[in-house]
Every structure is written in structure tokens, then in C-alpha cells.
Design a protein around this motif. Structure first.
Motif, PDB file in Angstrom:
ATOM      1  N   CYS A  31       6.215  -5.385   3.934  1.00  0.00           N
ATOM      2  CA  CYS A  31       6.078  -3.960   3.132  1.00  0.00           C
ATOM      3  C   CYS A  31       6.584  -2.567   4.389  1.00  0.00           C
ATOM      4  O   CYS A  31       6.926  -1.730   3.526  1.00  0.00           O
ATOM      5  CB  CYS A  31       4.493  -3.389   2.975  1.00  0.00           C
ATOM      6  SG  CYS A  31       3.109  -4.696   1.678  1.00  0.00           S
ATOM      7  N   GLU A  64       0.782  -1.074   0.056  1.00  0.00           N
ATOM      8  CA  GLU A  64       0.097  -0.186  -0.066  1.00  0.00           C
ATOM      9  C   GLU A  64       0.610   1.258   0.397  1.00  0.00           C
ATOM     10  O   GLU A  64       2.263   1.680   0.205  1.00  0.00           O
ATOM     11  CB  GLU A  64      -0.734   0.015   1.219  1.00  0.00           C
ATOM     12  CG  GLU A  64      -1.712  -1.039   1.286  1.00  0.00           C
ATOM     13  CD  GLU A  64      -1.068  -2.408   1.917  1.00  0.00           C
ATOM     14  OE1 GLU A  64      -0.041  -2.534   2.235  1.00  0.00           O
ATOM     15  OE2 GLU A  64      -1.723  -3.489   2.015  1.00  0.00           O
ATOM     16  N   ARG A  65       0.133   2.603  -0.381  1.00  0.00           N
ATOM     17  CA  ARG A  65       0.796   3.681  -0.078  1.00  0.00           C
ATOM     18  C   ARG A  65       0.906   3.682   1.571  1.00  0.00           C
ATOM     19  O   ARG A  65       0.353   3.986   2.003  1.00  0.00           O
ATOM     20  CB  ARG A  65      -0.093   4.637  -0.991  1.00  0.00           C
ATOM     21  CG  ARG A  65       0.043   4.711  -2.736  1.00  0.00           C
ATOM     22  CD  ARG A  65      -1.222   5.424  -3.545  1.00  0.00           C
ATOM     23  NE  ARG A  65      -1.239   5.119  -5.344  1.00  0.00           N
ATOM     24  CZ  ARG A  65      -1.503   5.903  -5.945  1.00  0.00           C
ATOM     25  NH1 ARG A  65      -2.031   7.063  -5.496  1.00  0.00           N
ATOM     26  NH2 ARG A  65      -1.365   5.713  -7.460  1.00  0.00           N
ATOM     27  N   ALA A 123       5.963   0.638  -1.338  1.00  0.00           N
ATOM     28  CA  ALA A 123       4.528   1.109  -1.387  1.00  0.00           C
ATOM     29  C   ALA A 123       4.556   0.666  -3.632  1.00  0.00           C
ATOM     30  O   ALA A 123       5.572   0.661  -4.397  1.00  0.00           O
ATOM     31  CB  ALA A 123       4.542   2.719  -1.854  1.00  0.00           C
ATOM     32  N   GLU A 124       3.784  -0.303  -3.887  1.00  0.00           N
ATOM     33  CA  GLU A 124       4.094  -0.639  -5.662  1.00  0.00           C
ATOM     34  C   GLU A 124       4.559  -1.757  -5.491  1.00  0.00           C
ATOM     35  O   GLU A 124       4.907  -1.997  -7.433  1.00  0.00           O
ATOM     36  CB  GLU A 124       3.865   1.252  -6.398  1.00  0.00           C
ATOM     37  CG  GLU A 124       3.107   1.839  -5.737  1.00  0.00           C
ATOM     38  CD  GLU A 124       1.315   1.711  -5.979  1.00  0.00           C
ATOM     39  OE1 GLU A 124       1.184   0.643  -7.467  1.00  0.00           O
ATOM     40  OE2 GLU A 124       0.837   1.752  -5.280  1.00  0.00           O
ATOM     41  N   THR A 150       3.720   2.593   2.880  1.00  0.00           N
ATOM     42  CA  THR A 150       4.505   2.274   3.061  1.00  0.00           C
ATOM     43  C   THR A 150       5.804   2.303   2.120  1.00  0.00           C
ATOM     44  O   THR A 150       6.348   2.861   1.206  1.00  0.00           O
ATOM     45  CB  THR A 150       4.040   0.539   3.295  1.00  0.00           C
ATOM     46  OG1 THR A 150       3.819   0.278   1.972  1.00  0.00           O
ATOM     47  CG2 THR A 150       2.840   0.576   3.995  1.00  0.00           C
TER      48      THR A 150
END
Length: 314
Positions: A75, A45-46, A51-52, A48
């Protein structure tokens, strides 16, 4: 119509089919070439640190033609942390960190020089460990393969000593039991194991065939297109991409290892500027001991848009 169906079935046999969530996995993996890792469609998730980045990966098993159990990524775990923690941990922990490093480098276009240096250090540590499982070896070779797809302009700022050490580590690793025929798209580690006396070793890299049409980057390394033999086999020239023949002046019962790089990212040169739309592959052959009066090497390639002329015997 029957011909089309047979062709489709033949091409499908080179892949693990797409896999959705199951009772044992919460992830979705796309159709993937046999022997390679698939990244989950589920991403960190964005907000973290990762992210991506995919939350998991799974190896497309060559034998079963389905995905192995997935490897999960935290993450919040980064290459910096792995590089700092990997020394001295248990084999089981190394397995987890090796799979995490593979996932963290699975988007090579995003890697910074610092990311690449950390990943190179991690690979050096794992491949030079006394105790290394097959799972660790497979994940680490995949990590190094992915690094070879990083943007070329990033490598001038990568630690050159760490890169040089990695190429030496791979040479040594190619002579170990755990190195038995590991192939990823940009890197292959092959080993002819000692035990019986031989006088020659032949490495053959075959050209892509019609069956490879649907394989992404079909000029990259694929397990079925690399063959090691202790006899000089007369393959038709039109089917051979590259061949290396090594002949010893006397019988030898030690291992011979080969490392094949699909690009020269790890071998910067100030004297060579590649022409447009070409690349250099690098191959090394490695012996346990070099006590022979003569070692004869024959090296032949088929002309193509890919320049393949860098080789070394260690």
C-alpha cells in the motif's frame, strides 16, 4: 424451468465464481469474466499512498475457471516508484512490479496524466525487455487495457512521445513468442507464429452472442471471439464484427502479429471529431520483414454504432 437453468449454467461457465478467503489467500474476489483480473474487495487503508486501491488482484484462469494465486500490492508502492526502479531488476522482481502496476491502474477513473505517463513508461520497459515471462506479459497487457479506460480528458496532458513509443512497442511485442493470444477487455495482442509457409492470414472478430449477455461491456474483446487462421474462412456475415484478410505475393514462414485497441485513446487526432456515442477501434498488423512484391489487405466491418475504420500495416 429447465431452459432457464441451462441458460444460467451456460452464462456461469463464462466466469470464475466469487471466491472468499482461503487457506492460501486472505482476499475476497468477485465473480469475474474468464481471462480477466479481479480486484480484491479488501482495500488499502486511508492514510496510505494507495488509499482505497485494492490490496490484491487475481487472474480468472480460462482453463481451470478458478482464480490463480493472488498478486499482492504494497500500500506504499506507487507508479512513480515502480517507474524509477524497474530498469535493471531481475525477472522475478519485474513480475512483482508488473502485477503491482496492474493493480495500481485497476481504477482507471482515478488515474491522473502523471499516473498514465508512469504506467506507459512501465509497460514500455516491461514489453521491450529481453527476458519476459508469461505472467509479466499478461499483467502488462492488462495494465495497458486499463489505461484505455482512463478519462479521455486526461490524455492531452499525457507524454505523447511515451504513448507513441508504447504503440510501437506493442507492434514489436506482437511478433514475439510471449505475445501468444493475450486478450483483455480493451486490448488484444494476437500472433500467428511462423514455422510453416503460408500465403495468407485472416483475423476475425466475432460479434457478441447470447452467451455473452451477462458479460460487462459485451462489445469488448473476449478470447473466444477472436480467431486467427491461415485460410480464408467463410464465416456468416451476421456473426462477424470485423475481418482482416492479408494475402502475400509469395509464401512466408515468419510471424504475423496483430494489436487490437478498443478505443483510440493512444492515437489523438486533430482532424477527426467522433460523433456522439461512438468510438474508434484501432487495429495494426505487423510483419517481421516486408520484402514482398505485393501485400493485399482486405478489411471489412459490420455497420454498428461503433466506428471501426482505423487500421495500419507495419
Amino acid at each position: 424451468m429447465n431452459g432457464s437453468l441451462q441458460s444460467l449454467e451456460r452464462h456461469t461457465a463464462n466466469f470464475c465464481p466469487e471466491q472468499g478467503p482461503t487457506n492460501t489467500s486472505a482476499f475476497t474476489f468477485p465473480r469475474t469474466v474468464l481471462g480477466r483480473f479481479a480486484s480484491s474487495k479488501e482495500l488499502c487503508e486511508r492514510g496510505t499512498p494507495n488509499a482505497e486501491i485494492p490490496k490484491a488482484s487475481a487472474l480468472c484462469n480460462i482453463t481451470t475457471r478458478v482464480f490463480n494465486a493472488p498478486n499482492n500490492l504494497s500500500c506504499t508502492l506507487t507508479l512513480d516508484v515502480i517507474d524509477a526502479e524497474i530498469s535493471g531488476v531481475s525477472v522475478e522482481k519485474k513480475k512483482s512490479l508488473a502485477s503491482s502496476a496492474q493493480i495500481l491502474t485497476s481504477r482507471p477513473e482515478r488515474l491522473t496524466p502523471k499516473n498514465i505517463t508512469n504506467a506507459v513508461n512501465i509497460a514500455n520497459m516491461l514489453l521491450s525487455s529481453e527476458n519476459i515471462s508469461t505472467d509479466i506479459a499478461v499483467s502488462t497487457v492488462a495494465t495497458v487495457s486499463q489505461l484505455l479506460s482512463a478519462r479521455p480528458e486526461k490524455f492531452p496532458d499525457v507524454d505523447c512521445k511515451a504513448l507513441s513509443k508504447l504503440t510501437q512497442t506493442l507492434q514489436n511485442f506482437s511478433l514475439r513468442e510471449e505475445s501468444n493470444n493475450l486478450v483483455q477487455s480493451n486490448l488484444a495482442v494476437q500472433s500467428f507464429k511462423g514455422g510453416q509457409e503460408i500465403h495468407q492470414v485472416q483475423l476475425t472478430l466475432f460479434k457478441a452472442t447470447g452467451n455473452d449477455t451477462f458479460i460487462p461491456g459485451n462489445d469488448t474483446f473476449i478470447p473466444g471471439r477472436i480467431k486467427l487462421d491461415s485460410n480464408m474462412m467463410p464465416f456468416p456475415k451476421e456473426k462477424v464484427d470485423l475481418q482482416m484478410n492479408i494475402t502475400f505475393s509469395e509464401g512466408m514462414n515468419k510471424s504475423v502479429g496483430f494489436v487490437l485497441y478498443d478505443s483510440d485513446r493512444f492515437f489523438p487526432s486533430q482532424n477527426f471529431t467522433p460523433s456522439l456515442n461512438t468510438k474508434r477501434r484501432v487495429f495494426s498488423a505487423n510483419l517481421f520483414e516486408n520484402g514482398f512484391d505485393t501485400i493485399e489487405v482486405q478489411f471489412s466491418v459490420t455497420p454498428s454504432v461503433v466506428e471501426k475504420f482505423v487500421t495500419s500495416i507495419k
